[in-house]
Each structure stands twice: as structure tokens, then as C-alpha cells.
Design an enzyme around this catalytic site. Structure first.
Site, short mmCIF file in Angstrom:
data_model
loop_
_atom_site.label_atom_id
_atom_site.label_comp_id
_atom_site.label_asym_id
_atom_site.label_seq_id
_atom_site.Cartn_x
_atom_site.Cartn_y
_atom_site.Cartn_z
N GLU A 1 70.52 9.48 76.34
CA GLU A 1 71.56 10.50 76.48
C GLU A 1 70.99 11.90 76.30
O GLU A 1 69.95 12.09 75.66
CB GLU A 1 72.65 10.28 75.43
CG GLU A 1 73.32 8.92 75.56
CD GLU A 1 74.53 8.76 74.65
OE1 GLU A 1 75.45 8.04 75.06
OE2 GLU A 1 74.58 9.34 73.56
N CYS B 1 69.82 19.69 75.27
CA CYS B 1 69.36 18.88 74.14
C CYS B 1 68.65 17.66 74.72
O CYS B 1 69.24 16.88 75.47
CB CYS B 1 70.57 18.47 73.30
SG CYS B 1 70.15 17.40 71.92
N CYS C 1 65.31 5.14 67.74
CA CYS C 1 64.59 5.88 66.69
C CYS C 1 64.31 4.90 65.57
O CYS C 1 65.06 3.97 65.36
CB CYS C 1 65.47 7.02 66.17
SG CYS C 1 64.70 8.04 64.88
N CYS D 1 68.28 7.08 59.53
CA CYS D 1 69.05 7.96 58.64
C CYS D 1 70.47 7.40 58.52
O CYS D 1 71.03 6.90 59.51
CB CYS D 1 69.07 9.39 59.18
SG CYS D 1 67.43 10.13 59.26
N CYS E 1 73.29 8.67 61.20
CA CYS E 1 72.96 8.95 62.60
C CYS E 1 73.08 7.70 63.47
O CYS E 1 72.74 6.60 63.05
CB CYS E 1 71.54 9.50 62.66
SG CYS E 1 71.04 9.99 64.32
N SER F 1 63.06 19.64 66.41
CA SER F 1 63.69 19.22 65.16
C SER F 1 63.02 17.97 64.63
O SER F 1 62.79 17.01 65.36
CB SER F 1 65.18 18.95 65.41
OG SER F 1 65.82 18.64 64.20
N SER G 1 65.32 18.72 59.38
CA SER G 1 66.56 18.11 58.90
C SER G 1 66.40 17.82 57.42
O SER G 1 65.68 16.90 57.04
CB SER G 1 66.84 16.82 59.67
OG SER G 1 66.95 17.12 61.04
N LEU G 2 67.05 18.61 56.59
CA LEU G 2 66.87 18.46 55.14
C LEU G 2 68.01 17.63 54.54
O LEU G 2 67.78 16.61 53.93
CB LEU G 2 66.79 19.84 54.49
CG LEU G 2 66.17 19.88 53.10
CD1 LEU G 2 64.73 19.41 53.10
CD2 LEU G 2 66.25 21.29 52.51
N HIS G 3 69.22 18.11 54.71
CA HIS G 3 70.44 17.35 54.38
C HIS G 3 70.67 17.02 52.91
O HIS G 3 71.67 16.35 52.59
CB HIS G 3 70.52 16.05 55.19
CG HIS G 3 70.51 16.23 56.67
ND1 HIS G 3 71.23 17.20 57.31
CD2 HIS G 3 69.84 15.56 57.64
CE1 HIS G 3 71.02 17.12 58.61
NE2 HIS G 3 70.17 16.15 58.85
N ASN H 1 79.27 14.84 61.85
CA ASN H 1 80.05 14.22 62.93
C ASN H 1 80.22 12.74 62.63
O ASN H 1 79.30 12.09 62.13
CB ASN H 1 79.34 14.41 64.26
CG ASN H 1 79.25 15.88 64.63
OD1 ASN H 1 80.26 16.57 64.69
ND2 ASN H 1 78.04 16.36 64.84
N CYS I 1 75.74 16.33 67.46
CA CYS I 1 74.57 15.92 66.69
C CYS I 1 74.79 14.57 66.05
O CYS I 1 75.80 14.34 65.39
CB CYS I 1 74.28 16.91 65.57
SG CYS I 1 73.82 18.51 66.13
N1 SAH Z 1 64.75 13.07 64.40
C1 SAH Z 1 64.86 14.50 64.50
C2 SAH Z 1 65.56 14.92 65.76
C3 SAH Z 1 67.03 14.57 65.83
S1 SAH Z 1 67.90 16.04 65.86
C4 SAH Z 1 65.51 15.05 63.26
O1 SAH Z 1 65.88 14.26 62.39
O2 SAH Z 1 65.60 16.25 63.10
C5 SAH Z 1 69.49 15.55 65.50
C6 SAH Z 1 70.05 16.34 64.33
O3 SAH Z 1 71.37 15.86 64.07
C7 SAH Z 1 69.27 16.12 63.06
O4 SAH Z 1 69.29 17.28 62.29
C8 SAH Z 1 70.07 15.02 62.39
O5 SAH Z 1 69.81 14.92 61.04
C9 SAH Z 1 71.46 15.46 62.71
N2 SAH Z 1 72.47 14.42 62.61
C10 SAH Z 1 72.30 13.10 62.71
N3 SAH Z 1 73.45 12.46 62.58
C11 SAH Z 1 74.39 13.42 62.40
C12 SAH Z 1 75.80 13.38 62.23
N4 SAH Z 1 76.45 12.22 62.21
N5 SAH Z 1 76.44 14.55 62.09
C13 SAH Z 1 75.76 15.73 62.13
N6 SAH Z 1 74.45 15.82 62.29
C14 SAH Z 1 73.77 14.67 62.42
#
Ligand code: SAH
Length: 352
Positions: free
Chosen positions: A93, A106, A113, A117, A120, A197, A220-222, A296, A339
């Protein structure tokens, strides 16, 4: 067997193509013609300026294009999500986002993957395979063509490597893609307009910094502490927050480009004021930017985003600590194009 590696003409750099065409005994202007046709996302049938025998020879070894757009979903907010079929039948996608300053695509870097996480959708089926550089470039070229763009009048001005997959887990192909997509002879999108990213693969961040490619690095820190981050992102067990931030600093020192940290606000996990204060403490003094995004919803994952008030409190707390931060508007929710909502369809919907 021909096509064994899913390679298309879009995988070949101009020099690689030139060598092949020369070895076959054709004059080098033919390489130029093939290269341009590939960048225009043309099929062999539409390369009528090429001799039939050359087309035939190319066809024996390479697909013309890397991806085929098989479905488009249009969001109310102008975002479009595409399903691309790869030549081996896998489906990935991608998302097109129109902005006042240009249009962003994007791009996915892997089928699936392996990072898993907790929030995701992209790793629900694990990692199926890496994409080739041509399959990443093909996403850009096919959407550019779909939107009526040419190589001179591009309809895509910006790229974010934020589709499915972990770009730094497919390092060599991603670097080849970055070179190809910024090639002056091709679509020539400036590396400065590209964001990569990563979930924080520290060794590869350092390798990328040493290449000095001037792409924007987004991490992506989170989470503000290792306990929370390890729960949300298993990769944190290998590369913890101090190491990730150290690598981010190295990237900044080497490239002079400000690093962006992505932080999704998740109900009950990382979104209270204490988390915001901890995050601010971690980042204090480092010229970076925090991109907040409300989580999301992904039904298989179960985690939820937060209220508007919570988002505002978090943002205000960071601001009060002098941390540069903005709330990213989530786009394409209604088409599962936001995302973390991108996934591979092949296994679930094999009939596509
Ligand atoms: N693997 C890389 C590239 C993916 S980018 C990474 O982790 O950065 C996709 C982005 O969306 C990342 O920042 C990821 O953490 C974020 N993401 C994943 N699931 C999400 C969700 N359910 N809601 C919001 N952001 C999300």
C-alpha cells in the site's frame, strides 16, 4: 529463469543500463531511451521508439515496470491510498497526500515488517520480503504518471519513507532507491524533500549519517522511558532510548539536519503529563522536533488514541519545557491510509 528476482527496468541505474545495452552491441543512445521510458513508467508496448529485438531482449530479463496500481481509495480529506501489485503477486500500500506546497507520497519499503510494534498493522503477517529499489521507485513513478505528471512537471514533490516496512532493515535497497529517485536524469526529487522514518536501528542510523545523504531522519520514539518503549516496540530491547538519542545526535552533527521524533499518543500508555515531562527531559538541549500524532485505530492491535484535551495538555507541557513540537493532522483515516494502518493484503485477500 528470467524475472527470478522481480527485477524491472526501474531497478537499473543509468550506468547499469548503459553497460547492459553496450554489451549487447547497441549504441548508447538506446540506453538513454530505455532509461527515460522506464522513468516514465512505460510498458514495453509503449516503447515504440525502440527496435523490436531490443525490447524483446530486455523483456527476457526484466519486467518493464515494478508495480501496478490495482485499486485507489479516495479519502474525504484529499488523501488517496493505492494498492500496488508487485510482479510476484504480493500487494503493498501507499498514500498520496496533497499539500499547498506540493504533494507527498508515502512509500513502502518492505512487504510486511518484522519489528512487530504493538500498535501497527504493518507487521501483522511478519516480514514477507524486502522491496527492491525499483519497487520503491516504481511506487513514485506510477503515481506520478497516474496524476498526469512527467519527469519535468512532477506531480510528486516530497517523499516520506513511512509506508509499511522498516527502511533501515532494507538498507542497501533503500540507499539505491534514494540515489535513483534523486537522479538528475530521472524524476530528480531532491533528497532534502525526502524523510526516512525508522524505529531506531542505531547501527544503520550511524551508517546513514556517514553517507551524508541529506535526507530528513525521522525516528519513531513513542515513549519517554525504556520500560514503556520496550512494551510498545520490541526493537527497544536491542537499541534502547539513550542509544537511539545518541545516534540521532550523531546524525545531526554529521548532516546538520534536524531530527524529528515521532510520538503517537496512546491511551493509558504514554500520554500523561508525567510522560511529557520525561520526554522533555530526554530531549532538552538537542535541537530536534517532536511530531505528535494521535494513535490511529488498528482493530487487531486494540490500543486507542487519546482525547483532544489530552493531546493539548501533552503539547502544552512540551512547549512549556521549550521543546519544539507540533501535532500532526492525521490524514486518510476513513480509508485506513493513516500512519500505522498500512498492511499487506496478499495473505488475507489472496484473490486481489
Ligand atoms: N518502520 C519505520 C517506518 C514506518 S513509518 C518506523 O517505525 O518509523 C510509520 C509511522 O507510523 C511510524 O512512526 C510508526 O510508529 C507510526 N505508527 C504505527 N502505527 C501507528 C498507529 N496505529 N497510529 C499512529 N501512528 C502509527
Amino acid at each position: 529463469m528470467p524475472h527470478e528476482k522481480n527485477l524491472s527496468l526501474q531497478d537499473l541505474s543509468y550506468d547499469e543500463l548503459n553497460n547492459i545495452i553496450k554489451a549487447w552491441g547497441y549504441p548508447s543512445f538506446r540506453a538513454e531511451q530505455v532509461y527515460i521510458a522506464a522513468q516514465q513508467n512505460k510498458d514495453y508496448d509503449n516503447m515504440s521508439n525502440l527496435p523490436k529485438d531490443l525490447r524483446h531482449k530486455l523483456k527476457e530479463s526484466y519486467f518493464a515496470t515494478a508495480v501496478t496500481i490495482i485499486e485507489t481509495f479516495a479519502s474525504k480529506d484529499g488523501t488517496e491510498k493505492y494498492l500496488y501489485r508487485l510482479n510476484d503477486g504480493n500487494v503493498i500500500e501507499g498514500v498520496f497526500m496533497p499539500h499547498s506546497y506540493g504533494n507527498t507520497l508515502c512509500v513502502s519499503t518492505q512487504v510486511g515488517c518484522r519489528l512487530n510494534c504493538a500498535f501497527c498493522a504493518s507487521s501483522l503477517n511478519g516480514l514477507i520480503r524486502n522491496l527492491t529499489s525499483g519497487e520503491m521507485l516504481g511506487q513514485v513513478l506510477s503515481v506520478n504518471a497516474l496524476k498526469g505528471g512527467t519527469l519535468k512537471e512532477r506531480k510528486i514533490t516530497n517523499i516520506v519513507l513511512m509506508g509499511s516496512g522498516e527502511p533501515l532493515d532494507n538498507f542497501d535497497n533503500v540507499v539505491k532507491f534514494l540515489k535513483a529517485v534523486s537522479d538528475e536524469k530521472g524524476i530528480n526529487i531532491s533528497l532534502r524533500n525526502i524523510s526516512l522514518s525508522t524505529a531506531g536501528l542505531v547501527d544503520k542510523i550511524i551508517e546513514l549519517a556517514d553517507m551524508n545523504l541529506s535526507v530528513t531522519l525521522t525516528i519513531s520514539l513513542h515513549a519517554p522511558d525504556d520500560k514503556t518503549r520496550s512494551k510498545l516496540m520490541p526493537i527497544n530491547n536491542k537499541y534502547n532510548i539513550p542509544r537511539v538519542i545518541e545516534a540521532a545526535k550523531y546524525y545531526f552533527e554529521k548532516t546538520g539536519r534536524r531530527v524529528i521524533f515521532e510520538y503517537s499518543l496512546i491511551d493509558g500508555q504514554n500520554s500523561d503529563i508525567e510522560s511529557a515531562l520525561k520526554l522533555a527531559k530526554r530531549l532538552k538541549g538537542f535541537p530536534c522536533h517532536v511530531n505528535l500524532i494521535n494513535l490511529n485505530f488498528v482493530k487487531e492491535r486494540g490500543l486507542r488514541g487519546v482525547s483532544k484535551d489530552t493531546t493539548k495538555e501533552f503539547l502544552d507541557t512540551l512547549a512549556a519545557q521549550n521543546i519544539s513540537a507540533t501535532l500532526r493532522r492525521s490524514m486518510g483515516n476513513d480509508i485506513e491510509g493513516a500512519c500505522g494502518q498500512l498492511r499487506n493484503k496478499y495473505l488475507k485477500e489472496g484473490s486481489l
